[in-house]
Enzyme design. Structure first.
Site, mmCIF file in Angstrom:
data_model
loop_
_atom_site.group_PDB
_atom_site.id
_atom_site.type_symbol
_atom_site.label_atom_id
_atom_site.label_comp_id
_atom_site.label_asym_id
_atom_site.label_seq_id
_atom_site.Cartn_x
_atom_site.Cartn_y
_atom_site.Cartn_z
ATOM 1 N N LYS A 112 0.860 -1.193 0.000
ATOM 2 C CA LYS A 112 0.000 0.000 0.000
ATOM 3 C C LYS A 112 0.886 1.230 0.000
ATOM 4 C CE LYS A 112 -4.422 1.036 0.144
ATOM 5 N NZ LYS A 112 -5.591 0.237 -0.285
ATOM 6 N N GLY A 123 -5.549 2.591 -7.312
ATOM 7 C CA GLY A 123 -6.197 3.698 -6.618
ATOM 8 C C GLY A 123 -6.695 3.323 -5.227
ATOM 9 N N ASP A 124 -7.076 4.335 -4.483
ATOM 10 C CA ASP A 124 -7.755 4.211 -3.188
ATOM 11 C C ASP A 124 -8.353 5.602 -2.960
ATOM 12 O OD1 ASP A 124 -7.847 2.187 -0.711
ATOM 13 O OD2 ASP A 124 -7.612 4.181 0.145
HETATM 14 P P1 NDP Z 1 -12.956 7.929 -3.041
HETATM 15 O O1 NDP Z 1 -11.867 8.905 -2.833
HETATM 16 O O2 NDP Z 1 -13.484 7.720 -4.418
HETATM 17 O O3 NDP Z 1 -14.195 8.270 -2.103
HETATM 18 C C1 NDP Z 1 -14.039 8.353 -0.729
HETATM 19 C C2 NDP Z 1 -15.357 8.761 -0.118
HETATM 20 O O4 NDP Z 1 -15.269 8.621 1.288
HETATM 21 C C3 NDP Z 1 -15.695 10.213 -0.383
HETATM 22 O O5 NDP Z 1 -17.081 10.363 -0.417
HETATM 23 C C4 NDP Z 1 -15.079 10.913 0.824
HETATM 24 O O6 NDP Z 1 -15.645 12.157 1.131
HETATM 25 C C5 NDP Z 1 -15.395 9.906 1.905
HETATM 26 N N1 NDP Z 1 -14.390 10.027 2.965
HETATM 27 C C6 NDP Z 1 -13.071 9.804 2.872
HETATM 28 N N2 NDP Z 1 -12.456 10.045 4.036
HETATM 29 C C7 NDP Z 1 -13.420 10.441 4.877
HETATM 30 C C8 NDP Z 1 -13.424 10.831 6.237
HETATM 31 N N3 NDP Z 1 -12.284 10.856 6.947
HETATM 32 N N4 NDP Z 1 -14.618 11.140 6.802
HETATM 33 C C9 NDP Z 1 -15.760 11.119 6.071
HETATM 34 N N5 NDP Z 1 -15.810 10.772 4.778
HETATM 35 C C10 NDP Z 1 -14.667 10.433 4.199
HETATM 36 O O7 NDP Z 1 -12.402 6.555 -2.433
HETATM 37 P P2 NDP Z 1 -12.939 5.071 -2.678
HETATM 38 O O8 NDP Z 1 -14.398 5.061 -2.915
HETATM 39 O O9 NDP Z 1 -12.040 4.453 -3.671
HETATM 40 O O10 NDP Z 1 -12.603 4.398 -1.272
HETATM 41 C C11 NDP Z 1 -13.559 4.320 -0.218
HETATM 42 C C12 NDP Z 1 -13.142 3.241 0.757
HETATM 43 O O11 NDP Z 1 -13.074 1.983 0.073
HETATM 44 C C13 NDP Z 1 -11.761 3.422 1.397
HETATM 45 O O12 NDP Z 1 -11.789 2.894 2.705
HETATM 46 C C14 NDP Z 1 -10.868 2.550 0.534
HETATM 47 O O13 NDP Z 1 -9.706 2.148 1.221
HETATM 48 C C15 NDP Z 1 -11.802 1.392 0.259
HETATM 49 N N6 NDP Z 1 -11.478 0.556 -0.889
HETATM 50 C C16 NDP Z 1 -11.348 1.096 -2.134
HETATM 51 C C17 NDP Z 1 -11.083 0.284 -3.216
HETATM 52 C C18 NDP Z 1 -11.007 0.809 -4.605
HETATM 53 O O14 NDP Z 1 -10.873 0.005 -5.524
HETATM 54 N N7 NDP Z 1 -11.128 2.115 -4.836
HETATM 55 C C19 NDP Z 1 -10.876 -1.163 -3.045
HETATM 56 C C20 NDP Z 1 -11.115 -1.632 -1.704
HETATM 57 C C21 NDP Z 1 -11.391 -0.786 -0.681
HETATM 58 P P3 NDP Z 1 -14.799 13.500 0.833
HETATM 59 O O15 NDP Z 1 -14.743 13.602 -0.658
HETATM 60 O O16 NDP Z 1 -15.570 14.596 1.480
HETATM 61 O O17 NDP Z 1 -13.450 13.310 1.441
HETATM 62 O O1 2IT Z 2 -7.980 -1.475 -0.726
HETATM 63 C C1 2IT Z 2 -7.900 -1.983 -1.857
HETATM 64 O O2 2IT Z 2 -8.013 -3.195 -2.034
HETATM 65 C C2 2IT Z 2 -7.673 -1.084 -3.002
HETATM 66 N N1 2IT Z 2 -7.619 0.119 -2.812
HETATM 67 C C3 2IT Z 2 -7.500 -1.651 -4.379
HETATM 68 C C4 2IT Z 2 -6.104 -2.148 -4.587
HETATM 69 C C5 2IT Z 2 -5.777 -2.585 -5.991
HETATM 70 O O3 2IT Z 2 -4.587 -2.888 -6.199
HETATM 71 O O4 2IT Z 2 -6.640 -2.644 -6.858
#
Ligand code: NDP
Ligand code: 2IT
Length: 475
Positions: A155, A194-195
Site C-alpha cells: 500500500k 487507486g484508493d
Molecule cells: P474515493 O476517494 O473515491 O471516495 C471516498 C469517499 O469517502 C468520499 O465520499 C469521501 O468524502 C469519503 N471520505 C473519505 N475520508 C473520509 C473521512 N475521513 N470522513 C468522512 N468521509 C470520508 O475513495 P474510494 O471510494 O475508492 O474508497 C472508499 C473506501 O473503500 C476506502 O476505505 C478505501 O480504502 C476502500 N477501498 C477502495 C477500493 C477501490 O478500488 N477504490 C478497493 C477496496 C477498498 P470527501 O470527498 O468529502 O473526502
Molecule cells: O484497498 C484496496 O483493495 C484497493 N484500494 C485496491 C487495490 C488494488 O490494487 O486494486
C-alpha cells in the site's frame, strides 16, 4: 535510558510455553498471549494505532490455527508477517498554481510478497501517515490471498489533499510522486492502484510519468483507462463486489436484495457502484455521504439521480449536499448515516466510521446485514457487537476484495495482451466473491467459529500466505 528489552527479544514474553488445550496438548502448537504480542508490536511501531488495530484482529483470529499447527509458531510466521519486507518514505515537492512550492510526504510499503508481487492502492488524503498505510498494507496481504490470485500485499500514498486542487496541480504533484516511486515498482515487483483520492485521473498522470521515465509500456498500475490498458469492470469492481458478497450472505438465510432498504456511506468510487448494483438487484439505497455530511433520499438514489452523483463526484468534484439542493431531499451536515432505518448497511467511506454506538443503533433499527466496502470501517467493539448479535457481517478484507481481484484480472489481460469483455470480467468477479464467501465460511466452521466471517476470512487469508512463507525459507 530505559530500554524495553522486549524490543530485542520478544519470544519469551508472549509464549506461555503451555501446550494448547485445543488438542489436549498432544499435537500441540503453543498458546500465544495476544496482549503480550501486541505490547511488542506497539513498542516496535509506536503511535500507529490503526496498524495496531488491524494486527490485533488478525492475531486474535488465527489463534485456533496456531494452536493446532505448531509449524507457524516454529517459523515465527506472525512475527514475520507484521514486519513489512520494505518501507519507502520520500519527499514529494511540487509547485502550486500560484508558483509557491509545496512539500508532501510519499509512502510505499511493500509488505509481503510470498504469493505474488506487491499489490495494493495509493491513498491521497491529508490524514495519511505511516500508521494508515501500514494498516492498509497489512490488511491487503490477507485480502489479496483471499482472492485466490497471485498477488502479494502492499500500500502507499501521500498526505497530499486533492480537494480544491486544479487538474494541473494534481498533475504536477502526481508527476513528482512518480518521479521517486517509479524506481521501486514494476510489473513483477509492485503494482499500485487507486484508493481514497486516487482515481482514473491520478492513475493516468502517474502512468504517463512512469512510462516517460522507464521508456517501457509496463503493467505497473491498475485502474488504467480503457483506451490504454485498463480492464472493463475495474471501476465498478469494489462496489459491485461488496454487493455480490452481501448477496451471498443474504442467500445463507434464503434472502436477497429484493425490496431491501440500504444505507450507504461515502459517495466516491466504491459507494457509487455499490448503489448501482443494489439498484440492479432490486434494493433501494437511501443515503450517500462525504466528509461534510449525508443526504437522505427515501425514494432511492436511482436513474438520473445516480447519474447526477457520478457527474458531481467524478467531473465537477463537488459536495454531496448539492444532491439535496438539486432533488429537494434532506441533508444532515456533520453527521454519518447510521441512524437511518435500514435492512442492509454498506460502509464505503473510510476507517472507523461505524462506532460501537452506531453499530448498536443500526441493529436496534433492524439492520441485519453489513458488508464493508471501505477498509476497516467498523471499530473493533462494533465488529464484536455485530458478531455477537449474529448479524450477517462481511469484513472488509473479504467484502471489498473485488477491487483488487479485478486489478489482478487487469494485470492478467495486460500480460497476455488481449482485453476481455465486460461480461467475462464481471462473471469472473462475481465467481471470486462467491468463492471468498465460501472459503471464509468454511474456514470459520473448520476452526469452531461457524458463521463468523471475521475469523473465517482472517484464517483463510492467513493460511495460504503462511504456508508460502514456510515453503520459501527464511526470507
Ligand atoms: P474515493 O476517494 O473515491 O471516495 C471516498 C469517499 O469517502 C468520499 O465520499 C469521501 O468524502 C469519503 N471520505 C473519505 N475520508 C473520509 C473521512 N475521513 N470522513 C468522512 N468521509 C470520508 O475513495 P474510494 O471510494 O475508492 O474508497 C472508499 C473506501 O473503500 C476506502 O476505505 C478505501 O480504502 C476502500 N477501498 C477502495 C477500493 C477501490 O478500488 N477504490 C478497493 C477496496 C477498498 P470527501 O470527498 O468529502 O473526502
Ligand atoms: O484497498 C484496496 O483493495 C484497493 N484500494 C485496491 C487495490 C488494488 O490494487 O486494486
Amino acid at each position: 535510558i530505559q530500554v524495553k528489552w522486549s524490543l530485542f527479544s520478544p519470544w519469551p514474553l508472549f509464549r506461555s510455553g503451555a501446550r494448547s488445550e485445543a488438542d489436549g496438548g498432544k499435537k500441540g502448537g503453543i498458546q500465544m498471549d495476544v496482549d503480550k504480542f501486541m505490547d511488542w508490536v506497539m513498542t516496535k511501531n509506536p503511535g500507529e494505532k490503526e496498524f495496531h488495530q488491524a494486527v490485533r484482529e488478525v492475531a486474535e483470529s488465527v489463534q485456533p490455527v496456531l494452536a493446532k499447527n505448531p509449524q507457524y509458531e516454529k517459523f515465527k510466521i506472525l512475527e514475520r508477517m507484521v514486519e513489512p519486507e520494505r518501507q519507502i518514505m520520500f519527499r514529494v515537492p511540487w509547485m502550486d498554481d500560484n508558483g509557491d512550492i509545496q512539500v508532501n510526504r510519499g509512502f510505499r510499503i511493500e509488505f509481503n510478497s510470498a504469493i505474488g508481487p506487491y499489490k495494493g492502492g495509493l491513498r491521497f488524503h491529508p490524514s495519511v501517515y505511516i500508521g494508515i498505510i501500514k494498516f492498509l498494507g497489512f490488511e491487503q496481504i490477507f485480502k489479496n490471498s483471499l482472492t485466490g490470485l497471485p498477488i502479494g500485499g502492499g500500500k502507499g500514498g501521500s498526505d497530499f489533499d486533492p480537494k480544491g486542487k486544479s487538474d494541473n496541480e494534481v498533475m504536477r504533484f502526481t508527476q513528482s510522486f512518480m518521479s521517486e516511486l517509479f524506481r521501486h515498482i514494476g510489473p513483477n515487483t509492485d503494482v499500485p492502484a487507486g484508493d481514497i483520492g486516487v482515481g482514473g485521473r491520478e492513475i493516468g498522470f502517474m502512468f504517463g510519468q512512469y512510462k516517460k521515465l522507464k521508456n517501457s509500456y509496463d503493467s505497473v498500475l491498475t485502474g488504467k483507462g480503457i483506451n490504454w490498458g485498463g480492464s472493463l469492470v475495474r471501476p465498478e469492481a469494489t462496489g459491485y463486489g461488496a454487493v455480490y458478497f452481501a448477496d451471498e450472505m443474504l442467500k445463507t438465510r434464503g434472502d436477497s436484495f429484493e425490496g431491501k432498504t440500504v444505507v450507504v456511506s461515502g459517495s466516491g468510487n466504491v459507494a457509487q457502484y455499490a448503489v448501482q448494483k443494489v439498484n440492479q438487484l432490486g434494493g433501494k439505497c437511501v443515503t450517500l455521504s462525504d466528509s461534510g455530511g449525508y443526504i437522505y433520499d427515501p425514494d432511492g438514489i436511482t436513474g438520473e439521480k445516480w447519474e447526477f452523483v457520478m457527474d458531481l463526484k467524478n467531473n465537477r468534484r463537488g459536495r454531496i449536499s448539492e444532491y439535496a439542493e438539486k432533488f429537494g431531499c434532506e441533508y444532515f451536515p456533520g453527521e454519518r448515516p447510521w441512524g437511518v432505518k435500514c435492512d442492509v448497511a454498506l460502509p464505503c467511506a473510510t476507517q472507523n466510521e461505524i462506532s460501537l454506538e452506531e453499530a448498536k443503533t443500526l441493529v436496534a433499527n433492524g439492520c441485519f446485514a453489513v458488508s464493508e466496502g471501505a477498509n476497516m470501517p467498523t471499530v473493533p467493539a462494533g465488529v464484536d457487537y455485530f458478531v455477537e448479535k449474529k448479524i450477517l457481517f462481511g469484513p472488509a478484507k473479504a467484502a471489498n476484495a473485488g477491487g483488487v481481484a479485478t486489478s489482478a484480472l487487469e494485470m492478467a489481460q495486460n500480460h497476455v495482451g488481449i482485453p476481455w469483455s465486460f461480461e467475462k470480467v464481471d462473471e469472473e468477479l462475481h465467481q471470486i466473491m462467491i468463492n471468498i464467501h465460501k472459503n471464509s465460511w468454511d474456514a470459520a466452521k473448520k476452526y469452531g467459529h461457524e458463521g463468523n466471517l471475521v475469523v473465517g476470512a482472517n484464517i483463510a487469508g492467513f493460511l495460504k500466505v503462511a504456508d508460502s512463507m514456510i515453503d520459501q525459507g527464511l526470507v
